[in-house]
Motif scaffolding. Sequence first.
Motif, short mmCIF file in Angstrom:
data_model
loop_
_atom_site.label_atom_id
_atom_site.label_comp_id
_atom_site.label_asym_id
_atom_site.label_seq_id
_atom_site.Cartn_x
_atom_site.Cartn_y
_atom_site.Cartn_z
N TRP A 1 36.05 1.44 29.44
CA TRP A 1 35.09 2.16 30.27
C TRP A 1 35.77 3.38 30.92
CZ3 TRP A 1 34.78 2.89 35.67
CH2 TRP A 1 33.60 3.47 36.10
N THR A 2 37.02 3.26 31.35
CA THR A 2 37.77 4.37 31.95
C THR A 2 37.99 5.48 30.93
OG1 THR A 2 38.90 2.84 33.45
CG2 THR A 2 39.91 5.01 33.13
N VAL A 3 38.37 5.12 29.72
CA VAL A 3 38.58 6.12 28.67
C VAL A 3 37.27 6.84 28.37
CG1 VAL A 3 39.11 6.41 26.21
CG2 VAL A 3 40.59 5.00 27.65
N TRP A 4 36.17 6.11 28.29
CA TRP A 4 34.87 6.73 28.04
C TRP A 4 34.51 7.69 29.17
CZ3 TRP A 4 30.31 6.45 30.83
CH2 TRP A 4 29.21 7.04 30.23
N ALA A 5 34.73 7.27 30.42
CA ALA A 5 34.42 8.12 31.57
C ALA A 5 35.28 9.39 31.57
CB ALA A 5 34.61 7.35 32.87
N MET A 6 36.56 9.25 31.23
CA MET A 6 37.45 10.42 31.17
C MET A 6 37.03 11.37 30.05
SD MET A 6 41.16 8.65 31.95
CE MET A 6 42.04 10.07 31.40
N HIS A 7 36.65 10.81 28.92
CA HIS A 7 36.19 11.63 27.79
C HIS A 7 34.91 12.37 28.17
CE1 HIS A 7 35.56 12.92 23.70
NE2 HIS A 7 34.38 12.35 23.69
N ASP A 8 34.01 11.70 28.84
CA ASP A 8 32.76 12.32 29.29
C ASP A 8 33.05 13.45 30.29
OD1 ASP A 8 29.90 12.46 29.27
OD2 ASP A 8 29.93 11.54 31.28
N GLN A 9 33.99 13.22 31.19
CA GLN A 9 34.35 14.25 32.17
C GLN A 9 35.01 15.44 31.47
OE1 GLN A 9 37.10 12.96 35.17
NE2 GLN A 9 36.96 14.87 36.31
N ALA A 10 35.88 15.19 30.51
CA ALA A 10 36.52 16.28 29.77
C ALA A 10 35.49 17.09 29.00
CB ALA A 10 37.57 15.72 28.82
N ARG A 11 34.51 16.42 28.40
CA ARG A 11 33.44 17.12 27.68
C ARG A 11 32.63 17.97 28.65
NH1 ARG A 11 29.63 13.23 24.57
NH2 ARG A 11 31.00 12.04 25.88
N SER A 12 32.37 17.43 29.83
CA SER A 12 31.63 18.18 30.85
C SER A 12 32.43 19.40 31.31
CB SER A 12 31.33 17.27 32.03
OG SER A 12 30.74 17.97 33.08
N ASP A 13 33.73 19.23 31.51
CA ASP A 13 34.59 20.35 31.91
C ASP A 13 34.63 21.42 30.82
OD1 ASP A 13 35.13 19.10 34.31
OD2 ASP A 13 37.13 18.38 33.69
N ASP A 14 34.71 20.98 29.57
CA ASP A 14 34.73 21.92 28.46
C ASP A 14 33.42 22.70 28.38
OD1 ASP A 14 35.95 23.09 26.14
OD2 ASP A 14 34.56 21.90 24.91
N THR A 15 32.31 22.02 28.57
CA THR A 15 31.01 22.70 28.56
C THR A 15 30.93 23.71 29.70
OG1 THR A 15 29.97 20.75 27.60
CG2 THR A 15 28.51 22.33 28.67
N ARG A 16 31.39 23.31 30.88
CA ARG A 16 31.38 24.23 32.03
C ARG A 16 32.27 25.44 31.76
NH1 ARG A 16 34.02 21.59 36.06
NH2 ARG A 16 32.48 19.95 35.87
N HIS A 17 33.43 25.19 31.15
CA HIS A 17 34.35 26.29 30.83
C HIS A 17 33.71 27.25 29.81
CE1 HIS A 17 38.05 28.42 29.98
NE2 HIS A 17 37.92 28.12 28.70
N GLN A 18 33.08 26.69 28.79
CA GLN A 18 32.42 27.53 27.79
C GLN A 18 31.29 28.35 28.42
OE1 GLN A 18 33.46 28.10 24.78
NE2 GLN A 18 35.10 26.60 24.91
N ASN A 19 30.53 27.75 29.33
CA ASN A 19 29.47 28.47 30.01
C ASN A 19 30.04 29.59 30.88
OD1 ASN A 19 27.50 26.89 28.84
ND2 ASN A 19 27.35 25.49 30.58
N ASP A 20 31.15 29.33 31.58
CA ASP A 20 31.80 30.36 32.39
C ASP A 20 32.26 31.52 31.52
OD1 ASP A 20 31.40 28.92 34.71
OD2 ASP A 20 33.47 28.17 34.82
N ARG A 21 32.88 31.20 30.38
CA ARG A 21 33.34 32.26 29.47
C ARG A 21 32.17 33.06 28.93
NH1 ARG A 21 37.62 31.02 25.06
NH2 ARG A 21 36.91 33.13 24.73
N ALA A 22 31.07 32.38 28.61
CA ALA A 22 29.90 33.10 28.10
C ALA A 22 29.33 34.03 29.16
CB ALA A 22 28.84 32.10 27.64
N ARG A 23 29.27 33.58 30.42
CA ARG A 23 28.77 34.44 31.50
C ARG A 23 29.70 35.63 31.72
NH1 ARG A 23 27.37 29.60 33.68
NH2 ARG A 23 29.23 29.47 34.98
N LYS A 24 31.01 35.40 31.70
CA LYS A 24 31.96 36.50 31.87
C LYS A 24 31.84 37.50 30.73
CE LYS A 24 35.31 34.03 34.68
NZ LYS A 24 36.67 33.47 34.75
N LYS A 25 31.63 36.99 29.52
CA LYS A 25 31.46 37.87 28.37
C LYS A 25 30.18 38.70 28.51
CE LYS A 25 31.30 37.85 23.34
NZ LYS A 25 31.40 37.03 22.14
#
Length: 179
Positions: free
Chosen positions: A28-52
Motif C-alpha cells: 500500500w505504501t509503494v502504491w501511494a508513493m507511486h501515485d504521488q510521484a505520478r501526481s508530481d510528474d503531472t504537475r511538473h508537466q503542467n508547469d512546463r506547459a504553462r511556462k512554454k
Amino acid sequence: MTFQSVYDFILAWQTLIGSLLALGAALWTVWAMHDQARSDDTRHQNDRARKKMAARARTPDALSEMSAYVRSAGKSLVIDEKRPLPPVAALTTLKDTIEHIDTKQAEQTFELVSWYQVQHSRLMGSDKPKKSNETKCSTISPFSELKSIGFLIMRETSLSKSDLSNPHARKWWEALRMP
C-alpha cells in the motif's frame, strides 16, 4: 468456532499473519508513493506547459522590439542618426524563453541573440573604427555593418520558419549575397 479456537489459531500463526499484514502495508505504501510521484510528474508537466505557453506569448513582442531596434540601427548607419538604445527587455525575454521552448526553436533564438550581440558590438564600435596600418582606411565599413544588421533581420524574420520561404528573409539573403 469458539473464541478459544480463534485465539489458538492466531497464537500459532501470529508470525505469518504479522508478516502478511506488513507485506500488505508495504504494498500500500509503494502504491501511494507511486501515485504521488505520478501526481508530481503531472504537475511538473503542467508547469512546463504553462511556462512554454507564456514564453511563446512573450516572444512576438520581443521580436517586434528587436525588429524595431534593427531598423533603427540600420537607419542610424544610413542617415547618420544617433545610435539606438539596446532592446534590453526583448533580450531578457528571449534569453528567458530559450529555457522553455523546444530545442530547435531554442537554438534559433540563441543564434538570434548571438547575432544581436555581435551586431550591437560592431554598431557601438563603428564611431571609432580601427585603422589598418597598410591601407590607412577604415576596417569596419558601413556595408559590413549593414550586412551584419541584414543577417540579424534575416534571422529574426525567418525565426518561425527555418527555411527561406519567408519573402523578407529571402530578400535580405539575396541582397546580402551580393559583394
